[in-house]
Design a protein around this motif. Structure first.
Motif, short mmCIF file in Angstrom:
data_model
loop_
_atom_site.label_atom_id
_atom_site.label_comp_id
_atom_site.label_asym_id
_atom_site.label_seq_id
_atom_site.Cartn_x
_atom_site.Cartn_y
_atom_site.Cartn_z
N ALA A 356 12.56 42.80 19.41
CA ALA A 356 13.47 41.69 18.89
C ALA A 356 14.70 41.96 19.27
CB ALA A 356 13.24 41.49 17.36
N THR A 357 15.20 43.39 19.32
CA THR A 357 16.64 43.80 19.62
C THR A 357 16.89 43.24 20.72
OG1 THR A 357 16.14 45.89 20.51
CG2 THR A 357 16.55 45.75 17.97
N ALA A 358 15.97 43.32 21.96
CA ALA A 358 16.30 42.76 23.28
C ALA A 358 16.35 41.35 23.21
CB ALA A 358 15.19 43.43 24.38
N ALA A 359 15.41 40.60 22.61
CA ALA A 359 15.67 39.25 22.62
C ALA A 359 16.82 38.64 21.97
CB ALA A 359 14.24 38.70 21.50
N GLU A 360 17.30 39.52 21.20
CA GLU A 360 18.62 39.05 20.29
C GLU A 360 19.76 39.11 21.11
OE1 GLU A 360 19.06 37.67 17.44
OE2 GLU A 360 21.44 38.10 17.20
N ILE A 361 19.84 40.15 22.03
CA ILE A 361 20.85 40.31 22.92
C ILE A 361 20.92 39.29 24.07
CG2 ILE A 361 21.73 42.00 24.75
CD1 ILE A 361 22.32 42.56 21.64
N ARG A 362 19.48 39.13 24.71
CA ARG A 362 19.13 38.22 25.35
C ARG A 362 19.94 36.81 25.35
NH1 ARG A 362 19.86 34.61 28.00
NH2 ARG A 362 18.46 33.77 29.94
N ASP A 363 19.58 36.49 24.17
CA ASP A 363 20.21 35.02 23.67
C ASP A 363 21.40 35.01 23.22
OD1 ASP A 363 17.61 33.87 24.21
OD2 ASP A 363 18.08 32.36 22.17
N THR A 364 22.18 35.88 22.59
CA THR A 364 23.42 35.83 21.84
C THR A 364 24.44 36.29 23.05
OG1 THR A 364 23.11 38.06 20.70
CG2 THR A 364 22.74 35.84 19.35
N VAL A 365 24.04 37.38 23.63
CA VAL A 365 25.30 38.00 24.29
C VAL A 365 24.93 37.75 25.78
CG1 VAL A 365 26.00 40.24 25.19
CG2 VAL A 365 25.03 40.08 22.99
N LEU A 366 23.93 37.39 26.39
CA LEU A 366 23.75 37.01 27.66
C LEU A 366 23.63 35.49 28.16
CD1 LEU A 366 21.36 40.01 28.47
CD2 LEU A 366 23.57 40.13 28.66
N GLY A 367 23.26 34.94 26.90
CA GLY A 367 23.47 33.31 27.02
C GLY A 367 22.76 32.79 28.17
N ASN A 368 23.58 31.37 28.60
CA ASN A 368 23.02 30.71 29.78
C ASN A 368 23.66 30.89 30.93
OD1 ASN A 368 20.44 29.60 29.75
ND2 ASN A 368 20.86 28.05 28.34
N ASP A 369 23.44 31.79 31.72
CA ASP A 369 24.32 31.93 32.80
C ASP A 369 23.58 31.38 33.85
OD1 ASP A 369 22.85 34.09 33.04
OD2 ASP A 369 24.18 35.51 33.08
N GLY A 370 22.37 30.76 33.82
CA GLY A 370 21.54 30.64 34.85
C GLY A 370 20.59 31.63 35.41
N ARG A 371 20.85 32.88 35.08
CA ARG A 371 20.14 33.96 35.55
C ARG A 371 18.74 34.33 34.75
NH1 ARG A 371 23.04 39.40 36.03
NH2 ARG A 371 24.38 38.75 34.64
N ARG A 372 17.90 34.69 35.53
CA ARG A 372 16.52 35.02 34.97
C ARG A 372 16.34 36.26 34.20
NH1 ARG A 372 11.42 36.20 37.29
NH2 ARG A 372 9.75 35.57 35.90
#
Ligand SMILES: *Cc1c(COP(=O)(O)O)cnc(C)c1O
Length: 430
Positions: A356-372
């Motif tokens: 869940a820590t990784a999932a949180e960072i993926r959504d809140t910090v990395l956001g939607n930059d079109g990358r996978r």
């Protein structure tokens, strides 16, 4: 390949001797003289996880006594799937929890056991594997060495500080596995193990060996699932894959960074920690300042002085360069909880608190930059049911391998956090 110490004060050492030793004699960590280079084409025709692992690890084992056995070791240790599961167009999960104890540590522990079995076939030395565990390592090591002739396993865990199911897994093997629940913290367990290693009298009686996350025998095979998933993505899309890795002692994430440095198609690597913020603070510009760990929901990442940091510094000695190569973000318990709930609602998938820590960072910090982005899932949520089930409001079904272990009787011996007591117990048994 020979290896050297991060502290530079030991002679070049054959890799099998380094795996047997664990730590270098100067107190440093073993690292290759330089990382090999392999481009994706080197893996053409190599599709399965064991095949990719054997190609990736071949330069490390070249010239060693284990070289002829490498392919068999990879087949033996990496015998369960590590699927890359698509969640959305821009997010995938690398599931590393399909091994016998449902955590990624099964991979390193099983490879280490595969190395040790072969060393024993050659030298005939019986060994005691002594492990201090904050939860997952002990079970993975117990499983990997269970009923292996010539080995016994001694596990020390902090009583009351692991999840109920983790405690069960640590205590259900019996046979050649002995488990002590220590009235203290993980740091006490680690101190007792260190004292045993520096006790020459004890070491004259039996060969003791560590299996902690600084062992090269655990670190190297962890590169395989990054290589395998990145190649899979590269062959499908022609681009590299970016990873978010839950991080404690930095073993899992370092394997990802080493795989990238070797030439695998891996893009950005972002570390997710819990409230133990040493790495996020350092990589954001502060000096590296080890400290006491604080207890969190993601207990396997409760680390205040990540043991593999020395290897990160070896790879990029310059602070600024290190900060360009890798970033880190901390996730407090409250955000772990809300992320587990949100992921369950959005995707119907229960995450373990570490993942869940990784999932949180993926959504809140990395956001939607079109990358996978690839979220690395380090344990099955059923292992942390007492944290996860109340949040998702549903029962999380354990996988069948875990269920079988949970049905076994379990018993651990009580131990005060005192070296004389440990020594008495260990010598009484011989
Ligand atoms: C050990 C562990 C981690 C942390 O891995 P490191 O290699 O110590 O960074 C994360 N999640 C789980 C479930 C673990 O068992």
């Amino acid at each position: 390949m020979n290896v050297v110490s991060t502290r530079g004060n030991v002679a070049a050492t054959p890799i099998d001797a380094a795996i047997a030793a664990g730590l270098a004699d100067d107190g440093g960590l073993f690292v290759p003289t330089e990382l090999p280079r392999l481009d994706p084409a080197a893996f053409d025709g190599r599709d399965t996880l064991p095949e990719v692992a054997a190609t990736l690890l071949a330069p490390f084992f070249a010239g060693s006594t284990l070289e002829p056995e490498l392919a068999a070791m990879c087949d033996e240790a990496l015998s369960f799937p590590t699927p890359l599961v698509e969640i959305t167009e821009h997010t995938a999960i690398l599931e590393l929890f399909h091994g016998p104890t449902a955590a990624f540590k099964d991979i390193g522990a099983r490879f280490l056991a595969a190395c040790f079995r072969r060393m024993r076939a050659r030298d005939g030395v019986d060994r005691t594997i002594l492990v201090a565990t904050s939860g997952d390592t002990g079970g993975a090591v117990a499983d990997a060495f269970f009923e292996q002739p010539g080995f016994d396993v001694v596990i020390l865990y902090p009583d009351g500080r692991v999840s109920p199911r983790q405690a069960h897994l640590l205590s259900c093997y019996g046979g050649n596995v002995r488990t002590f629940r220590v009235a203290g913290a993980f740091d006490d367990c680690q101190r007792l193990v260190k004292q045993a290693f520096s006790d020459a009298g004890l070491r004259r009686k039996r060969a003791i060996t560590s299996a902690n996350s600084i062992s090269l025998g655990r670190l190297l095979p962890q590169m395989a699932y990054y290589a395998h998933s990145a190649l899979h993505n590269f062959r499908a899309t022609g681009s590299s894959l970016d990873y978010v890795v839950p991080t404690g002692n930095l073993g899992n994430a370092l394997a990802c960074l080493w795989a990238r440095a070797i030439g695998l198609p891996i893009g950005d690597v972002v570390l997710a920690t819990n409230s133990n913020r040493v790495l996020p603070e350092h990589l954001a510009g502060a000096p590296y300042e080890p400290r006491e760990s604080v207890a969190t929901l993601a207990n396997a990442m409760d680390v205040g002085d990540p043991s593999n940091f020395e290897r990160l510094r070896w790879l990029w000695p310059d602070d600024q360069e290190r900060r360009r190569q890798v970033t880190a973000h901390a996730v407090p318990d409250a955000k772990i909880r809300t992320r587990i709930a949100a992921f369950w609602q959005q995707h119907g998938i229960a995450l373990c608190p570490h993942t869940a820590t990784a999932a949180e960072i993926r959504d809140t910090v990395l956001g939607n930059d079109g990358r996978r982005w690839c979220i690395v899932a380090t344990a099955h949520p059923a292992k942390f049911e007492s944290a996860v089930e109340p949040i998702v409001g549903a029962t999380v079904q354990p996988p069948s391998n875990l269920e079988r272990l949970l049905a076994l009787p379990a018993a651990a011996e009580e131990l005060p956090p005192d070296y004389a007591a440990l020594r008495d117990r260990l010598t009484a048994a011989t």
